[in-house]
Design an enzyme around this catalytic site. Structure first.
Site, PDB file in Angstrom:
ATOM      1  N   HIS A  49       0.890  -1.160   0.000  1.00  0.00           N
ATOM      2  CA  HIS A  49       0.000   0.000   0.000  1.00  0.00           C
ATOM      3  C   HIS A  49       0.923   1.203   0.000  1.00  0.00           C
ATOM      4  O   HIS A  49       2.069   1.113   0.466  1.00  0.00           O
ATOM      5  CB  HIS A  49      -0.896   0.008   1.245  1.00  0.00           C
ATOM      6  CG  HIS A  49      -1.925  -1.089   1.211  1.00  0.00           C
ATOM      7  ND1 HIS A  49      -1.949  -2.105   2.122  1.00  0.00           N
ATOM      8  CD2 HIS A  49      -2.939  -1.312   0.337  1.00  0.00           C
ATOM      9  CE1 HIS A  49      -2.942  -2.915   1.819  1.00  0.00           C
ATOM     10  NE2 HIS A  49      -3.564  -2.462   0.744  1.00  0.00           N
ATOM     11  N   ASP A  52       2.376   1.678   3.312  1.00  0.00           N
ATOM     12  CA  ASP A  52       3.309   0.640   3.775  1.00  0.00           C
ATOM     13  C   ASP A  52       4.730   1.105   3.429  1.00  0.00           C
ATOM     14  O   ASP A  52       5.672   0.866   4.182  1.00  0.00           O
ATOM     15  CB  ASP A  52       3.081  -0.699   3.057  1.00  0.00           C
ATOM     16  CG  ASP A  52       1.751  -1.349   3.408  1.00  0.00           C
ATOM     17  OD1 ASP A  52       1.333  -1.252   4.570  1.00  0.00           O
ATOM     18  OD2 ASP A  52       1.147  -1.972   2.502  1.00  0.00           O
TER      19      ASP A  52
HETATM   20  C1  XLS Z   1      -8.982  -6.320   0.806  1.00  0.00           C
HETATM   21  C2  XLS Z   1      -8.024  -6.372  -0.281  1.00  0.00           C
HETATM   22  C3  XLS Z   1      -6.736  -5.589  -0.073  1.00  0.00           C
HETATM   23  C4  XLS Z   1      -6.074  -5.388  -1.393  1.00  0.00           C
HETATM   24  C5  XLS Z   1      -4.979  -4.400  -1.438  1.00  0.00           C
HETATM   25  O1  XLS Z   1      -9.967  -7.024   0.860  1.00  0.00           O
HETATM   26  O2  XLS Z   1      -7.754  -7.712  -0.580  1.00  0.00           O
HETATM   27  O3  XLS Z   1      -5.913  -6.242   0.826  1.00  0.00           O
HETATM   28  O4  XLS Z   1      -5.599  -6.595  -1.875  1.00  0.00           O
HETATM   29  O5  XLS Z   1      -5.416  -3.123  -1.209  1.00  0.00           O
END
Ligand code: XLS
Ligand code: MG
Length: 344
Positions: A49, A52
């Site tokens: 993210h 992150d």
């Molecule tokens: C949430 C999502 C998230 C995405 C990335 O349900 O899976 O983790 O993969 O933003």
């Protein structure tokens, strides 16, 4: 030509075990500590993210942002890792309470777009061309609160802004039918691919398919992947598993329905997914019950299951399968697959 698969996960997949009903149950690990675990666990790619990579990025100007992202790039280099993608986190800020790109307040929509452009700048510094858009709050709790046609247009406008910001990036939309919103605007692979076709450069818009999200939509993840592959749109995958249509459980790959997992591996392998550099991404939570020192097993176990299923798939007697298909003896084909999965 058989593909050699490369695996990735994100730092959020090593976590403290908090859930909506209880506090953390494990100690935290720093980002630097987490990075050290990737290679030993068998992973080459890191999913990010935006925050992150650059925590508190809203407080930084563009010079400070680029500097911090470059430091993370050096950390990756030091561990022999690469960034797979960057995803703007558009669901925690007070300005995204009503959604990001589809919020009713124009100032909130502007924030969401600007934040996404910053995520692209971070991707640039981390040397990845892939942006993942999980459209967390783009939907409704109350239908009458938004207009679905207008919302689709807002999504297109936002994606177009991103495509224009950097002509080298590609965007993978990660569909999910619900959670946190009651009804998401882009619930399935088909919606995501269709949205891409409305954008200014459709070739640069594809999908990231998460197994659990497809299951939550009542769909088979391997068929969703096949559909995306036929459209040349499968830019990434988030493998995991899911016990029925409820909250997003993010269970270890294959731990609930081994045959469903097998078919995901099989469709990816049969169509050379990964041969253009795509990663086999995992998006898996450790069980809350797991103690700290064994709180990364969900990742290595999922990878092992993937590789074992790959071996099963590649070891199948294709001539025997073809003969059963020609004879339309699908009962026998069914048993052949079940036996293979049982190692018989
Ligand atoms: C949430 C999502 C998230 C995405 C990335 O349900 O899976 O983790 O993969 O933003
Ligand atoms: Mg995901």
């Amino acid at each position: 030509m058989q593909t050699t698969f490369r695996f990735s996960f994100g730092p959020w997949n090593i976590h403290e075990g908090a859930d909506p009903f209880g506090p953390p149950v494990r100690d935290s690990m720093s980002f630097a500590q987490k990075l050290k675990l990737f290679k030993p666990l068998g992973f080459d790619g890191v999913q990010f993210h935006d925050d992150d990579a650059v925590p508190d990025l809203n407080d930084l100007d563009s010079t400070a942002l680029a500097k911090k992202a470059k430091e993370v790039k050096s950390m990756l280099d030091g561990e022999g890792l690469v960034a797979e993608f960057v995803a703007p986190r558009l669901w925690e800020d007070p300005r995204t309470i009503d959604g990001g790109y589809t919020a009713n307040d124009p100032a909130c929509r502007t924030y969401a777009i600007e934040r996404s452009l910053r995520a692209i700048d971070i991707a640039h510094a981390l040397d990845t061309k892939l942006i993942v858009l999980w459209l967390a709050r783009e939907g409704t709790y109350v239908r009458e609160s938004k207009d679905s046609k207008r919302s689709t247009e807002y999504l297109v406008e936002a994606i177009n802004r991103m495509l224009a910001h950097d002509s080298s990036i590609r965007i993978a939309i990660e569909p999910k039918p619900n959670e946190p919103v009651d009804q998401a605007y882009i619930p399935t692979t088909g919606h995501a691919i269709a949205l891409g076709h409305l954008c200014s450069d459709p070739a640069r818009v594809g999908v990231n398919i998460e197994s659990a999200h497809a299951i939550l939509a009542g769909l088979d993840p391997s068929d969703e992947m096949g559909f995306a592959l036929a459209h040349k749109k499968l830019f990434s995958v988030h493998l995991n598993d899911q016990n029925g249509i409820k909250f997003d459980a993010d269970r270890s790959f294959g731990s609930i329905d081994l045959r469903r997992a097998f078919n995901q591996v099989r469709i990816l392998d049969r169509h050379a997914y990964g041969s253009s550099g795509e990663f086999v991404g995992l998006d898996i939570k450790a069980m809350r019950t797991q103690k700290f020192d064994v709180s990364t097993k969900h990742l290595s176990n999922s990878r092992t299951v993937f590789l074992n299923l790959l071996e099963v798939s590649r070891g199948l007697d294709q001539k025997a399968i073809d003969a059963l298909i020609a004879a339309r003896d699908y009962e026998e084909l069914d048993l052949l697959i079940i036996n293979a999965l049982m190692g018989k």
